[in-house]
Design a protein around this motif. Structure first.
Motif, PDB file in Angstrom:
ATOM      1  N   PHE A 231       0.779  -1.225   0.000  1.00 41.11           N
ATOM      2  CA  PHE A 231       0.000   0.000   0.000  1.00 41.11           C
ATOM      3  C   PHE A 231       0.819   1.288   0.000  1.00 41.11           C
ATOM      4  CE2 PHE A 231      -2.939  -3.203   1.780  1.00 41.11           C
ATOM      5  CZ  PHE A 231      -3.891  -3.137   0.769  1.00 41.11           C
ATOM      6  N   VAL A 358      -8.906  -1.095   3.138  1.00 42.80           N
ATOM      7  CA  VAL A 358      -8.441   0.037   2.348  1.00 42.80           C
ATOM      8  C   VAL A 358      -9.436   0.371   1.236  1.00 42.80           C
ATOM      9  CG1 VAL A 358      -6.654   0.779   0.710  1.00 42.80           C
ATOM     10  CG2 VAL A 358      -5.996  -0.312   2.865  1.00 42.80           C
ATOM     11  N   VAL A 363      -6.330   4.325   2.256  1.00 38.13           N
ATOM     12  CA  VAL A 363      -5.002   3.798   2.549  1.00 38.13           C
ATOM     13  C   VAL A 363      -4.546   4.258   3.932  1.00 38.13           C
ATOM     14  CG1 VAL A 363      -2.577   3.799   1.831  1.00 38.13           C
ATOM     15  CG2 VAL A 363      -4.380   3.686   0.105  1.00 38.13           C
TER      16      VAL A 363
END
Length: 404
Positions: A231, A358, A363
């Motif tokens: 991520f 997410v 995020v």
């Protein structure tokens, strides 16, 4: 060094250290082009993350079998064969253009990676002891982290031409496997040593429950590691950084920090106990994810990933040696292989745990959830007392180890 004079061959340690870099390379090579693959194939964040971590499932499943093979026949042949499979299956991604084929290739690739992970670890634990073991395990962490810098940068550089190109880097496993087959000393196994007991791993876990705690640490570390790896590129895209080479450069900050810690690990180990070292690691992870999850500046993302690397640079050698010293030599392959199961199971479930979170939130929320997991880990480490198993080594002839 314990493996007689043959272990002193000048090529042995370089082969093992270079092979050790392939474990982190398993996902790091693809990370710089993950966003490109995602856009080209029209994938969700969770599906893209699976490309990075699908090999973790086959590693988790294959590791116990690999460990049994190492205990039974020694480390040289399983490690060499694993390296060659790693190279062939990983390199197949150069010619793959569909999502199902990518996932299938990654699963096959994971079988070879399981042998590389367990084989390099057992070899280093078998060939070295005492302070020299701490030193080479620190060097191993440095090698792994340097591989985490070099391989992604190379992947980022050639990934600008095609997202297929970085898969060719895996082909290094083939010549490295051939070199290992020719040059690594043969440690033998229970099948070649008369009178050596052939133990079973499950009774050992019952007698030594600390092993379960060490495996749990590897699971947590892997969930956090791959949460960061998967991520951070998406986080960087949110702040306007999308070029593969820049993404790779920033993502390697954790590896740079891990390299520095690896060089100094032996000194840290000689001055601090395992409990203190592991607690410091958990604290660094809390700070790392809290920072990355709340900042909008690339420089602070770099600081956060560096803090994460600090903790990983301590955890990897410390927990690996704890596992190796807790298990008797006749079961070291299986005990070490289960650490591979734990580590790569954590990698596999990381996008499954964090991806939906997410996708449904942000995020930033995913990173703050990682900070929460690291907080739980720190609280657990504050409660338990971790002793050095080398001070009370496990006897090889424990009655529970007898062959059924």
């Amino acid at each position: 060094m314990k493996a007689a004079t043959s272990a002193g061959r000048s090529a042995v340690l370089p082969i093992l250290l270079l092979a050790s870099t392939l474990t982190v390379m398993a996902g790091a090579v693809i990370a710089p082009v993950l966003e490109v693959i995602r856009n080209d194939l029209g994938l969700s964040g969770t599906a893209a993350g699976m490309i990075l971590t699908a090999h973790g499932l086959s590693i988790a499943v294959a590791s116990p079998v690999v460990g049994w093979m190492i205990d039974r026949w020694g480390v040289r042949v399983p490690l060499a064969g694993g390296l060659m499979l790693y190279g062939v299956a990983g390199g197949a991604g150069v010619f793959t253009s569909s999502y199902p084929a990518l996932i299938a290739g990654r699963i096959a690739f994971g079988v070879g990676a399981a042998a590389v992970f367990a084989g390099t670890t057992v070899a280093l634990l078998s060939y070295y002891e005492g302070e020299q073991r701490d030193r080479v395990m620190g060097w191993r962490s440095t090698a792994i982290s340097l591989g985490g810098v070099t391989w992604p940068l190379l992947a980022g550089a050639i990934g600008g031409f095609s997202w297929h190109a970085p898969f060719a880097i895996y082909l290094i496993g083939v010549p490295l496997g051939l070199a290992g087959l020719l040059m690594l000393p043969d440690t033998g196994g229970t099948a070649t040593k008369a009178g050596t007991p052939r133990g079973r791993i499950l009774p050992l876990l019952g007698r030594r429950p600390a092993l379960l705690g060490y495996y749990g640490l590897f699971v947590a570390a892997s969930v956090l590691l791959y949460g960061l790896a998967v991520f951070v590129p998406f986080r960087l895209a949110e702040i306007g950084i999308e070029k593969p080479f820049l993404v790779a450069l920033i993502s390697t900050t954790a590896s740079v920090t891990m390299s520095l810690i690896g060089f100094g690990y032996a000194k840290l180990r000689s001055s601090l106990g395992y409990s203190t070292l592991l607690r410091l690691s958990a604290l660094s992870w809390i700070l790392a994810f809290a920072l990355v999850g709340t900042t909008g500046h690339a420089a602070l993302v770099v600081v956060g990933t560096g803090l994460f690397g600090l903790g990983m640079g301590i955890v990897m050698p410390a927990v690996t040696v704890l596992i190796g010293d807790t298990a008797p030599p006749a079961l070291r392959g299986q005990a070490t292989a289960l650490s591979g199961t734990a580590s790569f199971a954590g990698q596999f479930v990381s996008p499954l745990m964090l991806g939906p979170l997410v996708d449904s939130t942000s995020v930033k929320t995913g990173f703050l959830a990682c900070a929460g997991l690291a907080t739980v880990l720190l609280l657990a480490l504050l409660v338990v007392r971790i002793t050095d198993p080398a001070l009370s080594p496990v006897a090889e002839d424990e009655p529970e180890q007898a062959v059924a």
